[in-house]
Scaffold this active site. Structure first.
Site, PDB file in Angstrom:
ATOM      1  N   ASN A 147     -30.675  33.078  11.614  1.00  0.00           N
ATOM      2  CA  ASN A 147     -30.245  31.687  11.465  1.00  0.00           C
ATOM      3  C   ASN A 147     -31.415  30.789  11.834  1.00  0.00           C
ATOM      4  OD1 ASN A 147     -29.051  29.186  11.524  1.00  0.00           O
ATOM      5  ND2 ASN A 147     -27.873  29.557  13.401  1.00  0.00           N
ATOM      6  N   LYS A 190     -31.605  27.636  11.664  1.00  0.00           N
ATOM      7  CA  LYS A 190     -31.211  26.306  12.161  1.00  0.00           C
ATOM      8  C   LYS A 190     -32.014  25.217  11.437  1.00  0.00           C
ATOM      9  CE  LYS A 190     -30.094  28.522  16.491  1.00  0.00           C
ATOM     10  NZ  LYS A 190     -29.556  28.320  17.813  1.00  0.00           N
ATOM     11  N   HIS A 213     -20.458  27.784  13.445  1.00  0.00           N
ATOM     12  CA  HIS A 213     -21.475  27.980  14.487  1.00  0.00           C
ATOM     13  C   HIS A 213     -21.171  27.057  15.667  1.00  0.00           C
ATOM     14  CE1 HIS A 213     -25.319  28.065  16.556  1.00  0.00           C
ATOM     15  NE2 HIS A 213     -25.543  29.208  15.929  1.00  0.00           N
ATOM     16  N   GLU A 257     -22.988  25.304  17.450  1.00  0.00           N
ATOM     17  CA  GLU A 257     -23.660  23.999  17.391  1.00  0.00           C
ATOM     18  C   GLU A 257     -22.884  23.045  16.487  1.00  0.00           C
ATOM     19  OE1 GLU A 257     -27.562  25.451  16.392  1.00  0.00           O
ATOM     20  OE2 GLU A 257     -27.732  26.311  18.396  1.00  0.00           O
ATOM     21  N   GLU A 305     -20.536  34.991  19.411  1.00  0.00           N
ATOM     22  CA  GLU A 305     -21.681  34.289  19.979  1.00  0.00           C
ATOM     23  C   GLU A 305     -21.227  33.514  21.219  1.00  0.00           C
ATOM     24  OE1 GLU A 305     -25.013  33.773  16.916  1.00  0.00           O
ATOM     25  OE2 GLU A 305     -23.792  31.984  16.866  1.00  0.00           O
ATOM     26  N   GLY A 343     -29.561  30.314  22.492  1.00  0.00           N
ATOM     27  CA  GLY A 343     -30.765  29.512  22.709  1.00  0.00           C
ATOM     28  C   GLY A 343     -31.118  29.323  24.168  1.00  0.00           C
ATOM     29  N   SER A 370     -29.399  34.966  21.986  1.00  0.00           N
ATOM     30  CA  SER A 370     -30.679  35.392  22.558  1.00  0.00           C
ATOM     31  C   SER A 370     -30.996  36.862  22.277  1.00  0.00           C
ATOM     32  CB  SER A 370     -30.716  35.085  24.064  1.00  0.00           C
ATOM     33  OG  SER A 370     -30.589  33.688  24.269  1.00  0.00           O
TER      34      SER A 370
HETATM   35  C1  PEP Z   1     -27.697  31.405  16.819  1.00  0.00           C
HETATM   36  O1  PEP Z   1     -28.156  30.305  16.554  1.00  0.00           O
HETATM   37  O2  PEP Z   1     -26.767  31.853  16.143  1.00  0.00           O
HETATM   38  C2  PEP Z   1     -28.262  32.154  17.937  1.00  0.00           C
HETATM   39  C3  PEP Z   1     -27.693  33.263  18.294  1.00  0.00           C
HETATM   40  O3  PEP Z   1     -29.393  31.621  18.528  1.00  0.00           O
HETATM   41  P1  PEP Z   1     -30.357  32.360  19.583  1.00  0.00           P
HETATM   42  O4  PEP Z   1     -30.629  33.754  19.057  1.00  0.00           O
HETATM   43  O5  PEP Z   1     -31.584  31.524  19.626  1.00  0.00           O
HETATM   44  O6  PEP Z   1     -29.638  32.420  20.896  1.00  0.00           O
END
Ligand code: PEP
Length: 247
Positions: free
Chosen positions: A13, A15, A100, A102, A166, A172, A202
């Site tokens: 992803n 972003k 997501h 976010e 997630e 992040g 992460s």
């Molecule tokens: C994501 O944006 O779906 C995500 C898991 O980000 P990160 O790997 O940076 O934590």
């Protein structure tokens, strides 16, 4: 087990990173990656403006798939700033992320709109990665299962739908769920919904293999570590190692 997915799916992803030129260069670099990594489905999710050059950079016949980071539920209409599933399909896009964290936290996404988006994408023939996960406060209040049950409960059942667990506190932040925490949440999600479940939060080359080796972890949704082709390739390689170890 699931007809068109896996056994392992690694999705990057991006972003709001990588404009059209950078996206094309990344795609050109990874276009043959799946041929070296049997059993690993590889997906990249660029921003809308970079979808077309990513598809072009991969070229005809690449097994890497391109998903959008969101999709609207209407076919067309007065929805400024939105993009419909048929428009994505016309571009050569294969799927979309929905829900997501976010989007849920910063853009007022609700369980109901996540369901609408997922249904519209599936109706248009797209694949869907539907994200679910608890916040830190919800985990501390021992509400993780209730939150997951509510978020998973609205998702359609479809062979082209994959769930991504997630935990919001791991996205992040550099903090990762332990393999045991991920396994426990994935098993719970699978008790509610018959779909592959990706882990996101992460994921990095250093922790990918142990996470992907959990029995109910069917892949990874990767944010930050998917922006660098070297670390993204290393995570995909870990996916292949987990497939080989399970064989
Ligand atoms: C994501 O944006 O779906 C995500 C898991 O980000 P990160 O790997 O940076 O934590």
């Amino acid at each position: 087990m699931w007809p068109k997915i896996g056994p392992v799916l690694v999705a990057g992803n991006w972003k709001m990173f990588k404009g059209p030129h950078e996206a094309r260069a990344f795609a050109t670099r990874i276009r043959h990656l799946p041929e070296r990594l049997p059993g690993v489905d590889i997906v990249v999710c660029p921003p809308y403006v970079s979808l077309h050059t990513t598809v072009q950079g991969l070229g005809e016949g690449s097994l890497v798939k391109v998903y959008a980071q969101n999709v609207h539920w209407g076919l067309e209409g007065p929805f400024t700033g939105e993009v419909s599933a048929p428009m994505l399909a016309e571009l050569g896009v294969s799927g979309a992320i929905v829900g997501h964290s976010e989007r849920r936290q910063l853009f007022a996404e609700t369980d109901e709109t996540v369901r609408f988006r997922a249904e519209a994408a599936l109706d248009a023939g797209l694949f869907v990665i539907a994200c679910v996960g608890e916040t830190e406060a919800e985990r501390e209040a021992e509400e993780t299962e209730a939150v997951l049950a509510r978020q998973v409960g609205v998702l359609p059942h479809h062979e082209r739908l994959v769930v991504a667990y997630e935990p919001v506190w791991a996205i992040g932040t550099g903090r990762t769920a332990t393999p045991e925490m991920a396994q426990e949440a994935h098993a719970f999600i699978k008790s509610l919904h018959d779909a592959p479940v990706l882990y996101g939060g992460s994921v990095k080359p250093e922790n990918a293999l142990v996470l992907l080796s959990q029995p109910d972890v069917d892949g990874a949704l990767v944010g930050g570590a998917s922006l660098d082709p070297v670390s993204f390739e290393a995570i995909c390689q870990a996916g292949a190692e987990s497939v080989a170890a399970a064989a």
